[in-house]
Write a protein that holds these residues in place. Structure first.
Motif, PDB file in Angstrom:
ATOM      1  N   UNK A  22       0.849  -1.186   0.000  1.00  0.00           N
ATOM      2  CA  UNK A  22       0.000   0.000   0.000  1.00  0.00           C
ATOM      3  C   UNK A  22       0.886   1.238   0.000  1.00  0.00           C
ATOM      4  N   UNK A  23       0.504   2.308  -0.720  1.00  0.00           N
ATOM      5  CA  UNK A  23       1.332   3.513  -0.733  1.00  0.00           C
ATOM      6  C   UNK A  23       1.346   4.197   0.640  1.00  0.00           C
ATOM      7  N   UNK A  24       2.456   4.818   0.995  1.00  0.00           N
ATOM      8  CA  UNK A  24       2.642   5.577   2.238  1.00  0.00           C
ATOM      9  C   UNK A  24       2.539   4.697   3.477  1.00  0.00           C
ATOM     10  N   UNK A  25       2.896   3.418   3.341  1.00  0.00           N
ATOM     11  CA  UNK A  25       2.891   2.501   4.476  1.00  0.00           C
ATOM     12  C   UNK A  25       4.146   1.651   4.436  1.00  0.00           C
ATOM     13  N   UNK A  26       4.537   1.147   5.581  1.00  0.00           N
ATOM     14  CA  UNK A  26       5.711   0.285   5.644  1.00  0.00           C
ATOM     15  C   UNK A  26       5.412  -1.030   4.926  1.00  0.00           C
ATOM     16  N   UNK A  27       6.440  -1.595   4.300  1.00  0.00           N
ATOM     17  CA  UNK A  27       6.292  -2.870   3.603  1.00  0.00           C
ATOM     18  C   UNK A  27       6.122  -3.976   4.632  1.00  0.00           C
ATOM     19  N   UNK A  28       5.131  -4.835   4.447  1.00  0.00           N
ATOM     20  CA  UNK A  28       4.885  -5.922   5.391  1.00  0.00           C
ATOM     21  C   UNK A  28       5.882  -7.064   5.227  1.00  0.00           C
ATOM     22  N   UNK A  29       6.555  -7.135   4.077  1.00  0.00           N
ATOM     23  CA  UNK A  29       7.490  -8.228   3.813  1.00  0.00           C
ATOM     24  C   UNK A  29       8.863  -7.916   4.404  1.00  0.00           C
TER      25      UNK A  29
END
Length: 56
Positions: free
Chosen positions: A39-46
């Protein structure tokens, strides 16, 4: 407080209730670190990176 003077028809009520499904899905962007979709403007979950820094 306002009170309706007349009953709302089934067609009008159903037309109003059907609008919530027409909202567009949020766009996904590629993470610059691991190249997974996120998602844009969010930390990468991976990988846990946001703006080039490890936050998770």
């Amino acid at each position: 407080m306002g009170v309706p003077k007349r009953r709302q028809s089934h067609a009008r009520k159903n037309k109003r209730r059907s609008e919530w499904r027409k909202i567009d899905k949020p766009g996904l962007v590629e993470c610059p670190q691991c190249h997974e979709l996120k998602m844009p403007h969010r930390a990468c979950l991976v990988c846990g990176f946001y703006k080039g820094k490890s936050v998770m």
